[in-house]
Motif scaffolding. Structure first.
Motif, PDB file in Angstrom:
ATOM      1  N   THR A 169       0.831  -1.204   0.000  1.00  0.00           N
ATOM      2  CA  THR A 169       0.000   0.000   0.000  1.00  0.00           C
ATOM      3  C   THR A 169       0.865   1.253   0.000  1.00  0.00           C
ATOM      4  N   GLY A 170       1.850   1.259   0.877  1.00  0.00           N
ATOM      5  CA  GLY A 170       2.710   2.434   0.997  1.00  0.00           C
ATOM      6  C   GLY A 170       3.457   2.726  -0.284  1.00  0.00           C
ATOM      7  N   SER A 171       3.956   1.683  -0.924  1.00  0.00           N
ATOM      8  CA  SER A 171       4.759   1.930  -2.121  1.00  0.00           C
ATOM      9  C   SER A 171       3.890   2.366  -3.298  1.00  0.00           C
ATOM     10  N   ASP A 172       2.636   1.919  -3.355  1.00  0.00           N
ATOM     11  CA  ASP A 172       1.729   2.415  -4.404  1.00  0.00           C
ATOM     12  C   ASP A 172       1.314   3.855  -4.114  1.00  0.00           C
ATOM     13  N   ALA A 173       1.075   4.141  -2.833  1.00  0.00           N
ATOM     14  CA  ALA A 173       0.617   5.493  -2.466  1.00  0.00           C
ATOM     15  C   ALA A 173       1.663   6.536  -2.841  1.00  0.00           C
ATOM     16  N   VAL A 174       2.934   6.203  -2.680  1.00  0.00           N
ATOM     17  CA  VAL A 174       3.997   7.139  -3.052  1.00  0.00           C
ATOM     18  C   VAL A 174       3.855   7.547  -4.517  1.00  0.00           C
ATOM     19  N   LEU A 175       3.586   6.558  -5.372  1.00  0.00           N
ATOM     20  CA  LEU A 175       3.483   6.846  -6.801  1.00  0.00           C
ATOM     21  C   LEU A 175       2.295   7.758  -7.085  1.00  0.00           C
ATOM     22  N   GLY A 176       1.166   7.503  -6.416  1.00  0.00           N
ATOM     23  CA  GLY A 176       0.000   8.353  -6.606  1.00  0.00           C
ATOM     24  C   GLY A 176       0.282   9.783  -6.167  1.00  0.00           C
TER      25      GLY A 176
END
Lengths: 406, 404
Positions: A169-176
């Motif tokens: 979740t955290g690594s996807d959120a960074v991209l968003g």
């Protein structure tokens, strides 16, 4: 000492799902504040703990995922709490928040600038049939499909002993967030970013999840690559285990030839094996197993007498693919990581002990990742933030504290 | 005023293969970047030969994995070893913002396409070199690997499996899924940094080093407590009860249940027989009677379908989900509601199901998902419109084998 995101300001409404995203932004140099409720962020209640003794400043998961941040405590249910949140949002570029569909966001009803980026994280969907599901790391990872794709069929399916949903979740959120920042750099406008923990958790396995709608034979735990010949991957070494790949398809056949040469040179395999065409086993018919089984037996006969490092060296010399199964101690000793300056020194929250941690997840020729500050103690920077950034007086901060706002 | 996509106008050259590098550029494509995938007929992306295949027909033109990872990219064929091909790449580099390569360290140097060369051609270029152990360091040169290797190096393989058996590792090439997020985050950050400095940079990605990030709590356990984390095998947490996976009706069917918190526990009790004992009222009581509680739950789950248990328990406030197989996820109504599955069309394969973006931005909420490119399908378009070659020059280079 600025990093690549020096100047960017991030407000994290702290919960397990928000921690890694905010930290990565901090690793790249952003100024990050973790806003915690009066009982402390739930992230502080994740094990493991220092010496197995829990406490708000003793969680090692907290320390691993919250360096490069400051912390402020806030009761957002009070008028003062909401006023402080509003003021902070006016000065910060992005807010990261884990939301529960059906429960109002902490920013609901507050006056937010049009330039604010609001990254919202739901566990499942935002408004679909599972949006009201109660989540847990177990449930999200079960819903990701990963545990049904591999593992000993005689035992229950495997889950990581470290919670993974929050990591994906955290690594996807960074991209968003970074995408929204890039958009705002163009025209000054903020927006909402939506991240789903379950979708994030599917990244590792979507390629096999899509078998479900492809019309192809679906992989199971018993048969991970239906139609292909399964080869042994894990072998013994004198100091643990190694993975050695046997490739049976055209593109990587050269790697198998290299492996065979090593085994022949070391005397555990007959020279006649040098002539075998390993690509002939790629077709999904009953393949001649003998040669492959011989190969597997020879590999283990040799690797079980060698160390992980020796096997790695042989792989580079002969051009085949092998990897040592490393544990955390091996990783800390691996000189390769030291050459790359992967480790950065920080200190523990309790006892101020100096430790080296593998913080540099990418190596950059400019503005490298640094640990500018260790993970914060609970409410460690509340006074500093309220007085320096919001121009409150010491009297006012004390008043807020006595009234249970901070 | 309609918003433009965040990375609209950003040109990315993707020279990667399989997943680690190409997945990073997929994220960039989903944010609106123009991503140019470089292959050649003589050296196609091996991902094309990996399944799932449409209807199970093994055909390099029909790999769904290939399309899922390369959605939205433009295909340009360049033979990197041909002198005119090498020149073409450099001409493309002059017009690009980002170049991502996934060669085994040493190869980019031998192709004269390493950062040292490229930065002289375009000092504003952000270059990613992605490999198992990274482009520098003792073990860098010549170390080939895949996501399974990355998992072994980063500690994941050691942690997955049973204490009494050899390690099994996570499903599939795990670090192939982890590394791309860190790669893409570094790229976008570097582009932002470039706005201030005018300079590009080299981002040297080691799949192994990114993998460690997802295991950081375990690393801290070692660094602070001096204890080397080991395989546990059993799912769920020793600090939560009940928490774990339970066998259901059918072959290798399981349901994950976490009913350790008060609300979840009270809900679970209304559904599963045998949990009435007042000893189990408290968490401590449950922890001390874990085996009996697990047995009672198992007796219930064994005679029910996994998806049924999931619904029934969620309805009473207990966190639960079937341990989903690909076919279960194909029918998962929540994934459908999220528009996760997309239908794309490919000229050879026809219609197929692929997956959409991992994030949704409100100002550009509609990001169409299309098929990945055929080799060289946009060579003429890109080399004329972006690079400024004449159509005749491109066709001549194609005939010569430089752009094919």
């Amino acid at each position: 000492m600025g990093g690549m995101l020096d100047g960017l300001r991030v407000l994290e409404l702290s919960s397990p799902s928000t921690m890694l995203a905010a930290r990565i932004l901090g690793d790249f140099g952003a100024d990050v504040i973790a806003v915690e409720p009066l009982g402390g962020s739930k992230g502080r209640r994740l094990d493991p703990f220092v010496d197995d003794i829990p406490g708000l400043d003793r969680s090692l998961a907290w320390q691993a995922l919250n360096y490069n941040k400051r912390s402020i405590s806030l009761n957002s249910q009070t008028a003062d709490g909401r006023a402080i949140l509003t003021e902070l949002c006016a000065k910060y570029d992005t807010v990261i928040e884990a939301i529960t569909p059906g429960v109002p966001s902490m920013l609901d009803g507050l006056n937010m600038p049009k330039s604010l980026i609001h990254c919202t994280i739901a566990q499942f969907s935002f408004d679909g049939p599972k949006s009201t599901y109660r989540a847990s790391d177990l449930a999200i990872m079960a819903a990701s499909g990963a545990p049904t794709l591999a593992g000993n069929i005689k035992r229950p399916p495997l889950f990581f002993p470290v919670p993974q949903a929050i990591m994906d979740t955290g690594s996807d959120a960074v991209l968003g967030v970074l995408g929204a920042i890039a958009a705002r750099d163009q025209d000054g406008l903020g927006q909402k970013v939506e991240i789903s923990a379950r979708v994030a958790a599917m990244t590792a396995t979507f390629a096999r999840i899509l078998y479900g709608q492809s019309g192809d034979v679906i992989p199971t735990r018993e048969s991970e690559a239906p139609g292909a010949l399964a080869t042994r991957l894990t072998y013994d070494s004198i100091d643990g285990y190694v993975l050695v790949h046997i490739f049976l398809s055209g593109a990587f056949a050269a790697l198998t030839k290299g492996l065979v040469k090593w085994l022949v040179d070391e005397g555990v395999l007959g020279e006649d094996m040098l002539a075998v065409d390993w690509t002939s086993f790629a077709v999904p018919e009953p393949p001649p197993l003998d040669a492959v089984r011989q190969l597997e037996a020879a590999i283990n006969a040799l690797t079980s007498k060698r160390s992980k490092v020796d096997i790695m060296d042989a792989a580079r010399e002969y051009g085949f693919v092998a990897a040592p199964v490393m544990d955390m101690n091996d990783i800390s000793q691996f000189e390769h990581h030291r050459d790359r300056e992967m480790f950065v020194t920080t200190e523990t929250l309790v006892g101020g002990k100096e430790i080296e941690v593998p913080a540099r997840f990418v190596r950059m020729s400019e503005a490298p990742i640094e640990i500018r500050r260790r993970a914060p103690m609970f409410s460690e920077h509340t006074f500093e933030i309220l007085t320096k950034e919001l121009a409150m007086t010491a009297n006012e901060v004390q008043a807020l504290f006595t009234h249970g706002v901070i | 005023m309609a918003a433009t996509a965040p990375l609209s106008g950003t040109v990315v050259i993707d020279m990667g293969w399989l997943m680690a590098a190409p997945e990073a550029s997929r994220f960039l494509a989903d944010l609106g970047a123009t991503v140019i995938k470089i292959e050649s007929k003589g050296r196609p992306d091996p991902l094309r030969s990996l399944g799932a295949f449409k209807n199970g027909v093994r055909d390099p033109e029909k790999s769904i994995s290939y399309h899922a990872i390369n959605a939205g990219k433009l295909g340009v064929a360049i033979n990197l070893k041909h002198p005119a091909g090498h020149e073409a790449i450099l001409d493309l580099v002059k017009k690009a913002d980002v170049l991502i390569e996934g060669f085994t360290p040493g190869v980019a140097d031998s192709l004269k396409l390493s950062y040292d060369y490229l930065s002289k051609v375009n000092p504003r270029l952000v270059v990613v070199s992605s490999s198992i152990l990274g482009a520098s360091g003792t073990y860098s040169k010549g170390t080939s690997g895949f996501g399974t290797s990355g998992s072994a190096f980063c500690g994941a393989t050691h942690l997955m499996g049973w204490p009494d058996l050899e390690p099994e590792g996570p499903a599939g090439p795990w670090t192939d899924g982890v590394a791309p997020r860190f790669t893409a985050a570094a790229v976008i950050s570097a582009l932002r940094y470039r706005q201030k400095t005018g300079r590009g940079c080299l981002i040297d990605v080691s799949q192994a080093e990114t993998g460690i990030q997802f295991l950081m709590p375990a690393y801290f356990e070692y660094a602070v407590n001096g204890h080397v984390p080991q395989r546990r095998g059993v799912a769920g947490s020793p600090l939560r009860c009940p928490s774990g996976v339970y066998p259901c009706k059918g072959e290798d069917r399981w349901v994950a249940i976490d009913g350790s918190d008060e609300e979840g526990w009270l809900g679970l009790r209304t559904i599963v027989p045998g949990l009435e004992n007042s000893l189990y009222d408290t968490l401590v009581g449950r922890l001390r009677n874990r085996v009996d509680i697990d047995n009672a739950i198992t007796a219930f789950t064994r005679i029910h379908e996994a998806d049924e248990i999931e619904s029934i328990l969620q309805a009473v406030g207990t966190s639960s989900h079937q341990v989903a197989r690909p076919q279960d996820l194909a029918a998962d109504p929540d994934l459908v509601a999220q528009d996760y599955y997309r239908t794309a069309i490919d000229p050879v394969m026809g219609e197929f199901v692929t997956r959409g973006p991992q994030f949704r931005l409100s100002r550009t909420p509609t990001v169409p998902t299309v098929a990945g490119p055929r080799i060289g399908s946009s060579t003429i378009e890109v080399m004329t419109e972006l690079v400024g070659y004449s159509k005749e020059k491109v066709e001549a280079l194609q005939a010569e084998g430089a752009l094919s």
